[in-house]
Design an enzyme around this catalytic site. Structure first.
Site, mmCIF file in Angstrom:
data_model
loop_
_atom_site.group_PDB
_atom_site.id
_atom_site.type_symbol
_atom_site.label_atom_id
_atom_site.label_comp_id
_atom_site.label_asym_id
_atom_site.label_seq_id
_atom_site.Cartn_x
_atom_site.Cartn_y
_atom_site.Cartn_z
ATOM 1 C CG HIS A 16 -1.098 -5.920 9.804
ATOM 2 N ND1 HIS A 16 -1.536 -4.740 10.016
ATOM 3 C CD2 HIS A 16 -2.017 -6.415 9.013
ATOM 4 C CE1 HIS A 16 -2.669 -4.548 9.630
ATOM 5 N NE2 HIS A 16 -2.862 -5.599 8.792
ATOM 6 C CD GLU B 143 -1.171 -7.499 5.006
ATOM 7 O OE1 GLU B 143 -2.050 -7.129 4.231
ATOM 8 O OE2 GLU B 143 -1.017 -8.266 5.962
ATOM 9 C CG HIS B 144 -1.119 -1.925 5.873
ATOM 10 N ND1 HIS B 144 -2.240 -1.107 5.658
ATOM 11 C CD2 HIS B 144 -1.519 -3.032 6.567
ATOM 12 C CE1 HIS B 144 -3.347 -1.955 6.089
ATOM 13 N NE2 HIS B 144 -3.004 -2.835 6.702
ATOM 14 C CD GLU C 228 -1.065 2.213 4.900
ATOM 15 O OE1 GLU C 228 -1.976 1.396 4.451
ATOM 16 O OE2 GLU C 228 -0.923 3.243 3.953
ATOM 17 C CD GLU D 242 -6.461 -3.992 8.380
ATOM 18 O OE1 GLU D 242 -6.128 -5.114 8.485
ATOM 19 O OE2 GLU D 242 -5.330 -3.191 7.801
#
Length: 465
Positions: free
Chosen positions: A76, A79-80, A149, A156
């Site tokens: 994940h 992906e960011h 991030e 999130e």
């Protein structure tokens, strides 16, 4: 005089009676072209004549279940990072280029798959494939961007955990598949999000991003030959085996009957997920379970149907006002699955709700009616075809099926598989999945009235005297 038609023998007559006649739109479904490049990379596309737009994407056979406790969250995080700049494009250049094409670039990570895809005009498919290869294979993974991030991902996580359904289903996986890869969350624990390093991400890429585990899938205004050339050009450098030549073995899933309850007495609503061990994608029980899911159905108090729903379980829930909403889920993985019920209900109705839910689940083992099965077949076929509405959905279907089945089923094959299911198949499937089987349960909220594990376990079968 015209010859009388030949008399059919009993076998031939029976065969003629059961040969399905499909509507024209099912038989004329566009073909899926599939090619495998020398590296093992598969390229698949469905050309929709006259389409001005296309969706093209990369489906990767890697997700959070392939991680370890140490690097959980890497897929994940990657992906960011993919959208934070590559060796030849800064983040801003990447965003401006996509915006100027009128395109849409996105990605998502699930437990078993990672997907990067672009929706573009037909004339921009070449550029889309080039951009996808750039962000996937040549991402900068800048340390500064990684630090920034971390907070975004933690934010999130806060948002995801506010969505009760997401939270409950994460708890459900964590308890049902405890101690195995499938039990871990996609975002990973907070300490991992704070500590994952650039090397962790590089290791993950080198271990999992290999050609045989990837599918380039496209739908819409695409030419298959052209797509193969583009794939060869931009993804030609993909390794066929991981660095060091060692494939990472998949952590087998082990289902454990158990429950997790997060009780808030201040809350007057309960969110409950109750699941049995289901079937894998390729199990013979996969299609009967899809049908069983349709038979049990779903109900929402806010929908226009009111109490007149087809499913007997939902009818009873509606008549007695036992839940705000209830739905049946059937999630497949490579070697297992979860089949069950998700409900949002008032805290003072849980005892009755569980009585009716368990009663209807066990009824499927003993007395599902022909009428229910036939109605569910029509419903399931409609759902399957509606799911193929639009290029993005078709590309998703191609990518997912190639990773899970190794081929793509045509609508005609899917229809025949649905038609072939009998009432006895439904009984046998329910017998295998529900009857006297351990369940996993996750519940959050006002759950003081929710029956305990043994009560539910005891109600997973009938006693026949």
């Amino acid at each position: 005089p015209p010859k009388p038609p030949p008399l059919l023998g009993p076998k031939a007559a029976a065969a003629a009676a059961t040969t399905p006649s499909f509507p024209d739109y099912v038989l004329r479904a566009p073909t899926t072209d599939i090619s495998t490049l020398p590296s093992g990379l598969r390229v698949a596309s469905e050309t929709i004549m006259g389409s001005e737009t296309a969706t093209v994407g990369v489906w990767i056979d890697a997700g959070s279940r392939y991680e370890t406790a140490q690097n959980n969250g890497a897929a994940h995080f990657l992906e960011h990072m993919a959208f934070k700049g590559t060796q030849k494009r800064t983040q801003q250049q990447l965003e401006v280029e996509i915006e100027n094409m009128g395109g849409h670039l996105n990605a998502y990570t699930s437990r078993e798959q990672t997907v990067y895809f672009a929706k573009v005009f037909q004339k921009d498919v070449g550029r889309a494939v080039e951009i996808l290869s750039d962000i996937l294979l040549k991402s900068r993974l800048d340390e500064g961007a990684m630090e920034r991030e971390r907070d975004v991902i933690l934010r999130e996580m806060t948002e995801v955990n506010k969505q009760q359904e997401e939270l409950v289903l994460d708890h459900l996986h964590a308890t049902a598949f405890q101690g195995t890869g499938l039990g871990r969350t996609i975002l990973g624990p907070e300490e991992n999000i704070r500590s994952l390093s650039r090397n962790d991400l590089m290791d993950y890429i080198q271990a999992h991003y290999t050609a045989p585990r990837m599918v380039i899938s496209a739908a819409g205004g695409v030419d298959h030959g052209e797509l193969c050339k583009l794939a060869e050009e931009h993804f030609g450098a993909l390794p066929t085996v991981p660095k060091g030549g060692m494939e990472v073995a998949m952590d087998p899933a082990v289902f454990t009957g158990s429950d997790v309850r997060v009780r808030f007495d201040s809350d007057d609503t309960a969110h409950i997920a109750l699941a049995f061990e289901g079937a894998s994608w390729t199990s013979e029980y996969a299609f009967p379970l899809m049908l069983l899911q349709t038979m049990l159905g779903s109900y929402d108090r806010a929908s226009g149907f009111g109490k007149n729903v087809a499913s007997k379980m939902c009818q009873e829930v509606a008549e007695h006002e036992l839940a705000h909403s209830i739905s049946t889920f059937n999630t497949c993985y490579k070697d297992t699955g979860l089949f069950g019920i998700y409900a949002v209900a008032p805290d003072n109705k849980l005892d009755d709700l569980m009585w009716y839910v368990m009663g209807n689940l066990v009824r499927m083992v003993h007395s599902p009616s022909v009428e229910e099965v036939e109605r569910a077949k029509v419903n399931l076929k409609a759902t399957m075809l509606m799911g193929l509405d639009g290029n993005a959905n078709v590309a998703e279907d191609i990518g997912r099926q190639l990773l899970t089945y190794g081929r793509r089923m045509t609508p005609a094959e899917i229809f025949s598989r649905i038609d072939a299911i009998t009432v006895d198949d439904i009984k046998a499937t329910a017998g295998k999945v529900i009857n006297d089987k351990d369940h996993a349960l996750a519940a959050v909220g006002g759950i003081h009235e929710l029956p305990d594990y043994n009560w539910i376990r005891r109600h997973s079968y009938y006693l026949r005297y």
